[in-house]
Design an enzyme around this catalytic site. Sequence first.
Site, short mmCIF file in Angstrom:
data_model
loop_
_atom_site.label_atom_id
_atom_site.label_comp_id
_atom_site.label_asym_id
_atom_site.label_seq_id
_atom_site.Cartn_x
_atom_site.Cartn_y
_atom_site.Cartn_z
N ILE A 38 10.34 3.74 9.53
CA ILE A 38 10.95 4.47 8.43
C ILE A 38 12.19 5.18 9.00
CG2 ILE A 38 10.57 6.41 6.83
CD1 ILE A 38 8.84 4.09 6.11
N ASN A 58 -5.87 -1.15 2.62
CA ASN A 58 -5.88 0.33 2.49
C ASN A 58 -5.21 0.78 1.20
OD1 ASN A 58 -7.03 1.83 4.95
ND2 ASN A 58 -5.90 0.13 5.88
N HIS A 116 -3.70 4.88 11.50
CA HIS A 116 -3.64 4.09 12.73
C HIS A 116 -5.07 3.68 13.08
CE1 HIS A 116 -1.94 2.74 16.51
NE2 HIS A 116 -3.00 3.26 17.11
C1 GRF Z 1 -4.66 -1.17 9.24
O1 GRF Z 1 -5.49 -1.55 10.31
C2 GRF Z 1 -3.98 0.13 9.55
O2 GRF Z 1 -4.72 0.95 10.38
C3 GRF Z 1 -2.72 -0.31 10.24
O3 GRF Z 1 -2.35 -1.51 9.62
C4 GRF Z 1 -3.50 -2.14 9.06
C5 GRF Z 1 -3.20 -2.42 7.62
O4 GRF Z 1 -4.19 -3.17 7.01
N1 GRF Z 1 -1.72 0.72 10.20
P1 GRF Z 1 -4.17 -3.40 5.43
O5 GRF Z 1 -2.87 -4.12 5.10
O6 GRF Z 1 -4.26 -2.07 4.78
O7 GRF Z 1 -5.36 -4.26 5.18
#
Ligand code: GRF
Length: 209
Positions: free
Chosen positions: A96, A17, A112
């Site tokens: 946090i 992400n 999420h």
């Molecule tokens: C994602 O599935 C997000 O929804 C959750 O943690 C995961 C992170 O994945 N909070 P990445 O490290 O961004 O691939």
Amino acid sequence: MGSRKRIVVFASGGGSNFTQIQKAVEADKINADIVLLISNNPKAGAVKYASDHGIAVKIINGKRFPDPISYQDAFHEFIYPHEPDLLLLAGFMKLIPDSVVSKYNRKILNIHPALLPMFGGKGFYGMNVHRAVHAAGVKISGPTVHFVNEEYDAGPIIAQQAVPITVDDTPESIAAKVLVQEHKLYPEVVSAFCEDRIVWINNNAYIKD
Ligand code: GRF
């Protein structure tokens, strides 16, 4: 559009992400710069990606900051000089500190991998979420982007994207489908935030076009 925003990202894992958001920044789809990555895990893929792309990195974990006060202070010391407009949690596996949450009220977002308020809260992270979704037999899942408050996964929801679940799905296939949508939804919401397009009505957050 207001001035270019300053973003601090928090990530513990692969950082897909984070990577997508950074790419959207580079492509000028987000009116911001990522000024710092904070991780608890020096070996995280996100840390390598940030280093390779000239983004400052700070590590905060219990090993480096064994005393709870110095642990909490580290967040403030590292974040404050960057004067961020927005903090993004992108797979950050640690809480946090409350003092950070209150200082940056309405400025911290999380993604999420399920449709909150279901399948959220303590213990609902990673594949646990998708296993619970699959076991419940629900027919839709999908990512939620929300503001962070003092409770796990309970802050005001900004955006969600439904993903259909069919008879052939497994927890793993649901995770994969949801992740594809995460990579679209999170940059869109960050872009809206950075263009001052989040509006508040009765403590609920919406994106305005
Ligand atoms: C994602 O599935 C997000 O929804 C959750 O943690 C995961 C992170 O994945 N909070 P990445 O490290 O961004 O691939």
